[in-house]
Structures are given as structure tokens and as C-alpha cells.
Motif scaffolding. Sequence first.
Motif, PDB file in Angstrom:
ATOM      1  N   ARG A  56      25.793  22.176  31.133  1.00 57.93           N
ATOM      2  CA  ARG A  56      24.948  21.685  32.226  1.00 57.93           C
ATOM      3  C   ARG A  56      24.847  22.704  33.363  1.00 57.93           C
ATOM      4  N   VAL A  57      25.943  23.388  33.647  1.00 55.84           N
ATOM      5  CA  VAL A  57      25.936  24.420  34.686  1.00 55.84           C
ATOM      6  C   VAL A  57      24.970  25.535  34.300  1.00 55.84           C
ATOM      7  N   LEU A  58      25.035  25.974  33.061  1.00 52.96           N
ATOM      8  CA  LEU A  58      24.170  27.065  32.626  1.00 52.96           C
ATOM      9  C   LEU A  58      22.695  26.670  32.631  1.00 52.96           C
ATOM     10  N   ALA A  59      22.415  25.401  32.419  1.00 56.19           N
ATOM     11  CA  ALA A  59      21.030  24.928  32.379  1.00 56.19           C
ATOM     12  C   ALA A  59      20.467  24.614  33.767  1.00 56.19           C
ATOM     13  N   SER A  60      21.314  24.609  34.768  1.00 54.14           N
ATOM     14  CA  SER A  60      20.909  24.217  36.119  1.00 54.14           C
ATOM     15  C   SER A  60      20.630  25.421  37.015  1.00 54.14           C
ATOM     16  N   ASP A  61      19.766  25.216  37.991  1.00 58.21           N
ATOM     17  CA  ASP A  61      19.491  26.239  39.004  1.00 58.21           C
ATOM     18  C   ASP A  61      20.380  26.068  40.244  1.00 58.21           C
ATOM     19  N   ARG A  62      21.212  25.035  40.257  1.00 58.30           N
ATOM     20  CA  ARG A  62      22.012  24.709  41.440  1.00 58.30           C
ATOM     21  C   ARG A  62      23.278  25.549  41.580  1.00 58.30           C
ATOM     22  N   TYR A  63      23.660  26.266  40.532  1.00 56.58           N
ATOM     23  CA  TYR A  63      24.942  26.967  40.543  1.00 56.58           C
ATOM     24  C   TYR A  63      24.750  28.471  40.644  1.00 56.58           C
ATOM     25  N   GLY A  64      25.701  29.122  41.277  1.00 55.44           N
ATOM     26  CA  GLY A  64      25.637  30.564  41.479  1.00 55.44           C
ATOM     27  C   GLY A  64      26.048  31.357  40.254  1.00 55.44           C
ATOM     28  N   GLU A  65      25.896  32.642  40.380  1.00 54.01           N
ATOM     29  CA  GLU A  65      26.163  33.569  39.282  1.00 54.01           C
ATOM     30  C   GLU A  65      27.615  33.504  38.811  1.00 54.01           C
ATOM     31  N   GLN A  66      28.559  33.415  39.741  1.00 50.04           N
ATOM     32  CA  GLN A  66      29.968  33.388  39.360  1.00 50.04           C
ATOM     33  C   GLN A  66      30.332  32.113  38.616  1.00 50.04           C
ATOM     34  N   THR A  67      29.803  30.976  39.061  1.00 56.67           N
ATOM     35  CA  THR A  67      30.064  29.720  38.370  1.00 56.67           C
ATOM     36  C   THR A  67      29.460  29.766  36.969  1.00 56.67           C
ATOM     37  N   LYS A  68      28.282  30.347  36.854  1.00 55.52           N
ATOM     38  CA  LYS A  68      27.642  30.467  35.533  1.00 55.52           C
ATOM     39  C   LYS A  68      28.421  31.424  34.631  1.00 55.52           C
ATOM     40  N   GLU A  69      29.011  32.457  35.209  1.00 54.89           N
ATOM     41  CA  GLU A  69      29.824  33.368  34.403  1.00 54.89           C
ATOM     42  C   GLU A  69      31.056  32.651  33.854  1.00 54.89           C
ATOM     43  N   LEU A  70      31.682  31.830  34.674  1.00 55.98           N
ATOM     44  CA  LEU A  70      32.819  31.037  34.206  1.00 55.98           C
ATOM     45  C   LEU A  70      32.380  30.065  33.111  1.00 55.98           C
ATOM     46  N   ALA A  71      31.221  29.430  33.307  1.00 60.45           N
ATOM     47  CA  ALA A  71      30.706  28.486  32.315  1.00 60.45           C
ATOM     48  C   ALA A  71      30.435  29.183  30.989  1.00 60.45           C
ATOM     49  N   ALA A  72      29.854  30.368  31.042  1.00 60.24           N
ATOM     50  CA  ALA A  72      29.555  31.119  29.821  1.00 60.24           C
ATOM     51  C   ALA A  72      30.843  31.497  29.088  1.00 60.24           C
ATOM     52  N   SER A  73      31.851  31.900  29.832  1.00 60.88           N
ATOM     53  CA  SER A  73      33.125  32.257  29.220  1.00 60.88           C
ATOM     54  C   SER A  73      33.759  31.054  28.531  1.00 60.88           C
ATOM     55  N   VAL A  74      33.746  29.928  29.219  1.00 61.25           N
ATOM     56  CA  VAL A  74      34.318  28.703  28.664  1.00 61.25           C
ATOM     57  C   VAL A  74      33.567  28.290  27.399  1.00 61.25           C
ATOM     58  N   LEU A  75      32.247  28.354  27.430  1.00 62.39           N
ATOM     59  CA  LEU A  75      31.461  27.975  26.252  1.00 62.39           C
ATOM     60  C   LEU A  75      31.689  28.930  25.083  1.00 62.39           C
TER      61      LEU A  75
END
Length: 82
Positions: A56-75
Amino acid sequence: MSKNTKQTSSRVAKLAADTLHDNRASQIAKSLAASALSQRQGGKQTGAKIEDVAARVLASDRYGEQTKELAASVLSQSNKQR
């Protein structure tokens, strides 16, 4: 069920540690950071709930680059059969 043996990189682990110490970081960012750090060593893999959060974080525009990087790593460390 196949097991994903990937581990969090040292760069992402540093980002995760910094996120956990940041009072301004969102609860979602901190959850992703904790998950990434727990996968630094020991062969743990992402659970289904945090997989959903990360997607959901990766699909959203509400989160910053660092949060998306963490999400990508976790996925990237999730169970490939889920």
C-alpha cells in the motif's frame, strides 16, 4: 512453502535505524523499519500483514522516498508464494 533467504542491506539497515530514532517518522515508516531490521540477519522473512502495508505504501503518493525504500526492501524479502 518456499523460503526467501534475502537479508536487509547495511545501507537499508542504517536507514531503518535512523527512522526508528526519528520522532517525526510516521508509525507506518517505523513499522517498516522494524521489519527491515528484523530481517538483517537470521533468515527471517516478511509476514503477510507487513507485506500488505508495504504494498500500500508503494502504491500511494502520500509517502516519501525513504518510507518507500523501506517498503521495497521489506517486500523483496517476502514469501514468494504469497
